[in-house]
Design a protein around this motif. Structure first.
Motif, PDB file in Angstrom:
ATOM      1  N   ILE A  43       1.023  -1.228  -0.158  1.00 42.42           N
ATOM      2  CA  ILE A  43       0.030   0.105   0.036  1.00 42.42           C
ATOM      3  C   ILE A  43       0.856   1.354   0.255  1.00 42.42           C
ATOM      4  O   ILE A  43       1.974   0.910   0.500  1.00 42.42           O
ATOM      5  CB  ILE A  43      -0.778  -0.130   0.980  1.00 42.42           C
ATOM      6  CG1 ILE A  43      -2.282  -1.246   1.239  1.00 42.42           C
ATOM      7  CG2 ILE A  43      -1.504   1.031   0.879  1.00 42.42           C
ATOM      8  CD1 ILE A  43      -3.172  -1.478   2.432  1.00 42.42           C
ATOM      9  N   ALA A  45       0.238   5.271   0.659  1.00 42.77           N
ATOM     10  CA  ALA A  45      -0.860   5.756   1.166  1.00 42.77           C
ATOM     11  C   ALA A  45      -0.936   6.507   1.372  1.00 42.77           C
ATOM     12  O   ALA A  45      -0.017   7.550   2.291  1.00 42.77           O
ATOM     13  CB  ALA A  45      -1.547   5.248   2.341  1.00 42.77           C
ATOM     14  N   LYS A 103      -2.730   2.789  -4.259  1.00 47.78           N
ATOM     15  CA  LYS A 103      -3.040   3.617  -4.010  1.00 47.78           C
ATOM     16  C   LYS A 103      -3.900   4.018  -3.113  1.00 47.78           C
ATOM     17  O   LYS A 103      -5.545   3.518  -3.542  1.00 47.78           O
ATOM     18  CB  LYS A 103      -2.427   5.152  -4.919  1.00 47.78           C
ATOM     19  CG  LYS A 103      -1.479   4.828  -6.136  1.00 47.78           C
ATOM     20  CD  LYS A 103      -1.842   5.350  -7.294  1.00 47.78           C
ATOM     21  CE  LYS A 103      -0.547   5.486  -8.218  1.00 47.78           C
ATOM     22  NZ  LYS A 103      -0.851   6.130  -9.452  1.00 47.78           N
ATOM     23  N   SER A 104      -3.997   4.397  -1.943  1.00 49.04           N
ATOM     24  CA  SER A 104      -4.570   4.777  -0.813  1.00 49.04           C
ATOM     25  C   SER A 104      -4.987   5.811  -0.176  1.00 49.04           C
ATOM     26  O   SER A 104      -3.726   6.960  -0.487  1.00 49.04           O
ATOM     27  CB  SER A 104      -5.019   3.742  -0.414  1.00 49.04           C
ATOM     28  OG  SER A 104      -4.076   3.516   0.557  1.00 49.04           O
ATOM     29  N   ASN A 105      -6.557   6.222  -0.146  1.00 47.75           N
ATOM     30  CA  ASN A 105      -6.078   7.569   0.876  1.00 47.75           C
ATOM     31  C   ASN A 105      -6.767   7.336   2.433  1.00 47.75           C
ATOM     32  O   ASN A 105      -7.782   6.205   2.513  1.00 47.75           O
ATOM     33  CB  ASN A 105      -6.903   8.801   0.717  1.00 47.75           C
ATOM     34  CG  ASN A 105      -7.269   9.899   1.319  1.00 47.75           C
ATOM     35  OD1 ASN A 105      -6.079  10.061   2.024  1.00 47.75           O
ATOM     36  ND2 ASN A 105      -8.081  10.044   1.460  1.00 47.75           N
ATOM     37  N   VAL A 159     -12.176   5.484   4.036  1.00 45.83           N
ATOM     38  CA  VAL A 159     -10.564   4.818   3.069  1.00 45.83           C
ATOM     39  C   VAL A 159     -11.305   5.209   1.928  1.00 45.83           C
ATOM     40  O   VAL A 159     -12.597   4.764   1.318  1.00 45.83           O
ATOM     41  CB  VAL A 159     -10.278   3.584   3.958  1.00 45.83           C
ATOM     42  CG1 VAL A 159      -9.565   2.718   3.108  1.00 45.83           C
ATOM     43  CG2 VAL A 159     -10.691   3.437   5.381  1.00 45.83           C
ATOM     44  N   GLN A 160     -10.162   5.093   0.948  1.00 49.48           N
ATOM     45  CA  GLN A 160     -10.711   5.026  -0.547  1.00 49.48           C
ATOM     46  C   GLN A 160      -9.525   4.573  -1.040  1.00 49.48           C
ATOM     47  O   GLN A 160      -8.391   4.803  -0.487  1.00 49.48           O
ATOM     48  CB  GLN A 160     -10.708   6.429  -1.111  1.00 49.48           C
ATOM     49  CG  GLN A 160     -11.583   7.365  -0.695  1.00 49.48           C
ATOM     50  CD  GLN A 160     -11.426   8.992  -1.071  1.00 49.48           C
ATOM     51  OE1 GLN A 160     -10.795   9.321  -0.781  1.00 49.48           O
ATOM     52  NE2 GLN A 160     -12.718   9.141  -1.536  1.00 49.48           N
ATOM     53  N   ALA A 161      -9.597   3.906  -1.748  1.00 48.51           N
ATOM     54  CA  ALA A 161      -8.438   3.362  -3.410  1.00 48.51           C
ATOM     55  C   ALA A 161      -8.666   2.917  -3.969  1.00 48.51           C
ATOM     56  O   ALA A 161      -9.800   3.184  -4.370  1.00 48.51           O
ATOM     57  CB  ALA A 161      -7.700   1.916  -2.479  1.00 48.51           C
ATOM     58  N   ASN A 205     -14.530   3.074  -1.314  1.00 55.36           N
ATOM     59  CA  ASN A 205     -14.703   4.219  -1.141  1.00 55.36           C
ATOM     60  C   ASN A 205     -15.509   4.086   0.628  1.00 55.36           C
ATOM     61  O   ASN A 205     -17.154   4.220   0.378  1.00 55.36           O
ATOM     62  CB  ASN A 205     -15.495   5.055  -2.097  1.00 55.36           C
ATOM     63  CG  ASN A 205     -15.361   6.037  -1.464  1.00 55.36           C
ATOM     64  OD1 ASN A 205     -15.305   6.856  -0.523  1.00 55.36           O
ATOM     65  ND2 ASN A 205     -16.167   6.932  -1.973  1.00 55.36           N
ATOM     66  N   VAL A 227      -8.621  -3.173   1.750  1.00 53.97           N
ATOM     67  CA  VAL A 227      -8.318  -2.501   0.315  1.00 53.97           C
ATOM     68  C   VAL A 227      -7.434  -3.707  -0.791  1.00 53.97           C
ATOM     69  O   VAL A 227      -7.368  -4.045  -1.309  1.00 53.97           O
ATOM     70  CB  VAL A 227      -7.077  -1.372   1.085  1.00 53.97           C
ATOM     71  CG1 VAL A 227      -6.010  -1.110  -0.206  1.00 53.97           C
ATOM     72  CG2 VAL A 227      -7.872  -0.414   0.986  1.00 53.97           C
ATOM     73  N   ASP A 265      -8.547  -5.317  -4.249  1.00 52.89           N
ATOM     74  CA  ASP A 265      -7.405  -5.126  -5.346  1.00 52.89           C
ATOM     75  C   ASP A 265      -7.099  -6.594  -5.598  1.00 52.89           C
ATOM     76  O   ASP A 265      -7.099  -6.447  -7.712  1.00 52.89           O
ATOM     77  CB  ASP A 265      -5.968  -4.435  -4.998  1.00 52.89           C
ATOM     78  CG  ASP A 265      -4.891  -4.225  -5.854  1.00 52.89           C
ATOM     79  OD1 ASP A 265      -4.701  -3.086  -6.862  1.00 52.89           O
ATOM     80  OD2 ASP A 265      -4.090  -4.721  -5.703  1.00 52.89           O
TER      81      ASP A 265
END
Length: 300
Positions: A22, A24, A69-71, A90-92, A107, A146, A150
């Protein structure tokens, strides 16, 4: 085809590596609490970012462009001493072949975030037992979630081992005095979500998730879009299986919430080939009624 909704604008390699780690971006927002001492939140933000990005979740060492890629966006709304509470988004995303578009994988907004934290403490992950403070457990749960999504997007049921780890973290955390984990708290708890994903009854959803991305989106930027669009639509129509149970199934709701903008954009066109738009529209109206006026009724 019009440019889709993009969660992040970032450098993209066209290589479809089966990412297993990840990368992040982390934010901690405590503006609602006011006060002048914001340093603890800046330190917390850095500790969480380092924890996510430096932990070897899968045992594989990859370059940044290969990672998922995540947030992770925390909003802290309460604090008593070393105990904090708030929410976490949490987003990816995952790359789409032969394009600069990144498709949203997840999301999710978790409003039951409670944890203990002492400034500058080391965040250490142990998948075999509950931490006692809940912070690393929440983060680790979502890290593996996540990775699971993926994995499922690149290979049929390819995220199973990471979903299994998320489920183990959930089980370790249940009955430890922190909210948000137990299945008895309702269908939107972390425990209910991961148990639903792992349940073989949802293998149909996971199969749709795979074909949607790998056979659909990854071929959508070819000159002829009719075939990939038909694959995506046919996959979505398989979700009709859940039309009587979706309201109590968090995993299905999460998929539709995450993908609503994307699904709308894919078929917001007069060039949808052999797709039966009436059937697809009716299904989306049933499964995602909150988007009727903003999306599905706008389809031509």
């Amino acid at each position: 085809m019009k440019r889709f909704f993009v969660l992040f604008i970032v450098f993209l390699s066209a290589q479809l590596a089966f990412s297993q780690e990840i990368f992040a971006n982390v934010t901690v927002n405590a503006q609602q609490l006011g006060g002048s001492n914001q340093q603890v939140y800046k330190t917390l933000e850095k500790n969480i970012r380092d924890f996510i990005n430096n932990t070897s979740w899968t045992g594989k060492k990859l370059q940044n462009f290969e990672k998922v890629k995540s947030n992770f966006a925390f909003v802290i709304t309460g604090r008593e001493g070393n105990k904090f509470n708030g929410s976490l988004v949490v987003q990816a995303v995952r790359p789409v072949f032969n394009s600069t578009y990144e498709s949203p994988l997840i999301n999710i907004n978790d409003t039951q975030i409670v944890f203990e934290y002492v400034e500058n403490e080391n965040l250490i992950f142990n998948e075999r037992q509950f931490s006692g403070k809940n912070l690393t457990d929440i983060i680790s749960f979502y890290a593996y979630l996540v990775l699971g999504y993926d994995g499922d997007s690149f290979q049929s049921l390819g995220g199973q081992q990471w979903f299994n780890k998320a489920q183990q973290i959930s089980r370790n955390a249940m009955n430890k005095g922190f909210e948000g984990w137990s299945v008895i708290e309702g269908p939107r708890s972390r425990g209910s979500l991961i148990d639903g994903i792992i349940n073989p009854n949802l293998n149909n959803l996971r199969s749709v998730f795979y074909s949607y991305h790998r056979s659909g989106l990854d071929n959508l930027y070819n000159q002829d879009q009719a075939g990939p669009k038909k694959i995506i639509a046919d996959g979505l129509m398989k979700l009709k299986l859940y039309e009587n149970t979706f309201q109590q199934n968090y995993a299905i709701n999460l998929f539709l919430d995450t993908k609503a903008n994307e699904i709308y954009s894919i078929f917001d066109s007069t060039n949808n080939g052999a797709v039966n738009m009436n059937d697809l529209k009716q299904l989306m109206v049933t499964l995602s009624p909150k988007n009727i006026d903003s999306k599905w009724n706008k389809w031509k």
